[in-house]
Design an enzyme around this catalytic site. Structure first.
Site, PDB file in Angstrom:
ATOM      1  N   GLY A 296       5.566   3.361   0.287  1.00  0.00           N
ATOM      2  CA  GLY A 296       6.218   4.237  -0.689  1.00  0.00           C
ATOM      3  C   GLY A 296       5.385   4.293  -1.952  1.00  0.00           C
ATOM      4  O   GLY A 296       4.170   4.129  -1.905  1.00  0.00           O
TER       5      GLY A 296
ATOM      6  N   SER B 131       0.847  -1.194   0.000  1.00  0.00           N
ATOM      7  CA  SER B 131       0.000   0.000   0.000  1.00  0.00           C
ATOM      8  C   SER B 131       0.881   1.242   0.000  1.00  0.00           C
ATOM      9  O   SER B 131       2.102   1.145   0.018  1.00  0.00           O
ATOM     10  CB  SER B 131      -0.888   0.011   1.239  1.00  0.00           C
ATOM     11  OG  SER B 131      -0.090   0.319   2.371  1.00  0.00           O
ATOM     12  N   LYS B 132       0.238   2.381   0.007  1.00  0.00           N
ATOM     13  CA  LYS B 132       0.970   3.662  -0.045  1.00  0.00           C
ATOM     14  C   LYS B 132       1.982   3.790   1.085  1.00  0.00           C
ATOM     15  O   LYS B 132       2.994   4.461   0.942  1.00  0.00           O
ATOM     16  CB  LYS B 132      -0.019   4.823   0.040  1.00  0.00           C
ATOM     17  CG  LYS B 132      -0.699   5.091  -1.280  1.00  0.00           C
ATOM     18  CD  LYS B 132      -1.196   6.519  -1.348  1.00  0.00           C
ATOM     19  CE  LYS B 132      -1.998   6.742  -2.615  1.00  0.00           C
ATOM     20  NZ  LYS B 132      -3.363   7.104  -2.398  1.00  0.00           N
ATOM     21  N   ARG B 133       1.675   3.169   2.195  1.00  0.00           N
ATOM     22  CA  ARG B 133       2.611   3.200   3.323  1.00  0.00           C
ATOM     23  C   ARG B 133       4.009   2.747   2.916  1.00  0.00           C
ATOM     24  O   ARG B 133       4.996   3.128   3.503  1.00  0.00           O
ATOM     25  CB  ARG B 133       2.132   2.249   4.420  1.00  0.00           C
ATOM     26  CG  ARG B 133       1.233   2.852   5.450  1.00  0.00           C
ATOM     27  CD  ARG B 133       0.889   1.822   6.517  1.00  0.00           C
ATOM     28  NE  ARG B 133       0.405   0.554   5.974  1.00  0.00           N
ATOM     29  CZ  ARG B 133       1.040  -0.592   6.050  1.00  0.00           C
ATOM     30  NH1 ARG B 133       2.199  -0.660   6.657  1.00  0.00           N
ATOM     31  NH2 ARG B 133       0.524  -1.697   5.531  1.00  0.00           N
TER      32      ARG B 133
END
Ligand code: GLU
Length: 478
Positions: A254, A250-252
């Site tokens: 990067g 996920s965006k976490r």
């Protein structure tokens, strides 16, 4: 056990598709699925179809369609057919539904929501899996007043469906575990699984390569294909990509959008190379040209297990590509990154020469631009550690001496520059490092750069002299 013939590559031309739902950008997982489908088609001299599954009108956006097309184009995953849009095929879906109703492979179901809720509650109370019980399967009475029917597929009651999955091997599902799927809603719109089936049939898809989050849809889709008399394609369900912490990517973790990698200065070849290796290998080879990928990729060798994304490996690969791609090409790609720093790439040294010297010192184009900026523009401040170490009072004399000699040097080219630095060291009885390092920090702002002669040559006389004056002023003020 019933086995369904898979469309083999022998007589039929291989045809694969990538079928994203345009509800967001093209993410890394989608790009890998697209790559595997594209490679499978290319390897077998087949065709690759791009299909936009945009029937979810609320979640699909034109921006997402554009982002998917841009992402595919950037990666160079060219399609031979499409992009098709499911929203442009509603007429065709209606036609197939009418055919199925006429053939008796689908039926109108007049159950109300209340009835379905009651059925569900009853099944839950009996601790059985909630599912539609087929009560309208054989209904031949009149339409039920006040109820707009849905259309359901008449799933076979007995037997099994076998998915001959190219990644997982055979997966068997009993038909009595599947209920009668709604293929058209009460408002007449077709449902997702149904559109996929009609499209795969009409487009002559021979190999469906997709994420394993779709594995539950496959037996239902196979049954509908069979009811339509279509050839059932081969399926390959690819495991998902996890973050390096084992959680869903996920965006976490990067960047997850392919275009974000582009904007950060990754090369499409490196991203593809990274993605092909994420779940597939060929011996211990890490770097693959596009041609090698096409020649060597085998969908049957793809891992069953999920793979973890590893940013440092992607960075490493990108650096390999920065170094092995012709500098002319890298210089061209570097231009927007230089411009973003306020640099006019035509106003200083030849960017190709800069790339030749600097490519091995950066992992992305963005980093390459930042590391190379000093060739075009004065740096803001000295790197503290380098200045502390090399811009000490005793550096004033060699720097002043260099200032004078370099100003008077007739030819501004590496050999003469090297001789000058050497001569100053000899004259002042200093080790080369005591002259070259202060000079480097004065010109570059930090203690690392290519050879001092090339560094000076590319930076240009005017900037070198200006920066030497700055260093001398810095020392005088200290
Ligand atoms: N549209 C689906 C998705 O984006 C893919 C469906 C398929 O490949 O069959 O997940």
């Amino acid at each position: 056990m019933q086995r369904f013939p898979a469309a083999g590559p022998i007589a039929t031309m291989v045809k694969t598709r990538f079928a994203p739902s345009p509800t967001g950008f093209l993410h890394i997982g989608g790009a890998r699925t697209a790559l595997y489908s594209w490679l499978h088609a290319r390897r077998h001299g087949g065709q690759f179809v791009l299909r936009i599954e945009d029937t979810d009108l609320e979640r699909s956006t034109p921006e997402a369609v554009a982002a998917i097309l841009d992402g595919m184009a950037w990666l160079g995953l060219d399609h031979d057919e499409g992009p098709y849009f499911q929203t442009q095929r509603f007429g065709r879906y209606r036609e197939v539904i009418a055919q199925m109703l006429a053939a008796g492979t689908a039926y109108r179901c007049y159950c109300t929501k209340e009835e379905l809720d009651a059925l569900r509650a009853e099944q839950m109370a009996q601790k059985i899996k909630p599912r539609y019980d087929g009560r309208y399967r054989d209904y031949d009475g009149p339409p039920r007043p006040g109820v707009e029917p849905v259309i359901r597929f008449k799933n076979p009651l007995d037997g099994e469906v076998v998915i001959d999955d190219l990644v997982h091997g055979p997966i068997t599902i009993r038909n009595d575990e599947l209920d009668d799927l709604v293929i058209a809603r009460a408002d007449g719109t077709p449902t997702y699984n149904f559109c996929v089936v009609v499209d795969d049939m009409d487009m002559g898809i021979t190999h469906v390569i997709r994420g394993d989050d779709h594995i539950n849809n496959t037996p239902r889709q196979i049954n509908i294909l069979r009811a339509l008399g279509a050839t059932v394609p081969s399926y390959a369900h690819v495991a998902m990509i996890l973050g390096d912490d084992g959680q869903k990517l996920s965006k976490r973790h990067g960047a997850v959008s392919v275009l974000q990698y582009r904007d950060e200065g990754f090369l499409p070849g490196a991203v593809l190379n990274y993605l092909v290796r994420l779940g597939w290998s060929h011996g211990d080879q890490e770097v693959f040209t596009r041609e090698e990928m096409i020649r060597l990729f085998d969908i049957g060798d793809v891992n069953k297990a999920a793979s973890a994304f590893n940013t440092s490996k992607l960075l490493w690969l990108n650096q390999q590509y920065l170094m092995s791609t012709p500098p002319e090409q890298i210089a061209w790609l570097l231009r927007p990154f230089l411009s973003a720093l306020g640099i006019d790439p035509d106003s200083g040294p030849d960017p190709v020469e800069v790339v030749r010297e600097m490519a091995c010192r950066a992992q992305t184009l963005q980093e390459l631009a930042a590391q190379s900026a000093f060739f075009w523009q004065d740096f803001e401040a000295y790197d503290e550690k380098s200045a502390r170490q090399h811009l000490k009072p005793e550096a004033a004399q060699p720097l002043a001496c260099l200032r004078e000699r370099l100003a008077a040097l007739p030819a501004w080219e590496p050999a003469a520059l090297h001789e000058t630095v050497q001569a100053v060291a000899t004259e002042l009885e200093l080790k080369m490092g005591k002259v070259a390092q202060p000079l480097r920090v004065a010109v570059v702002g930090r203690a690392a750069s290519p050879g001092i002669d090339v560094t000076l040559a590319l930076t240009g006389r005017e900037a070198v002299l200006r920066r030497l004056d700055r260093a001398l002023a810095h020392l005088a003020a200290a």
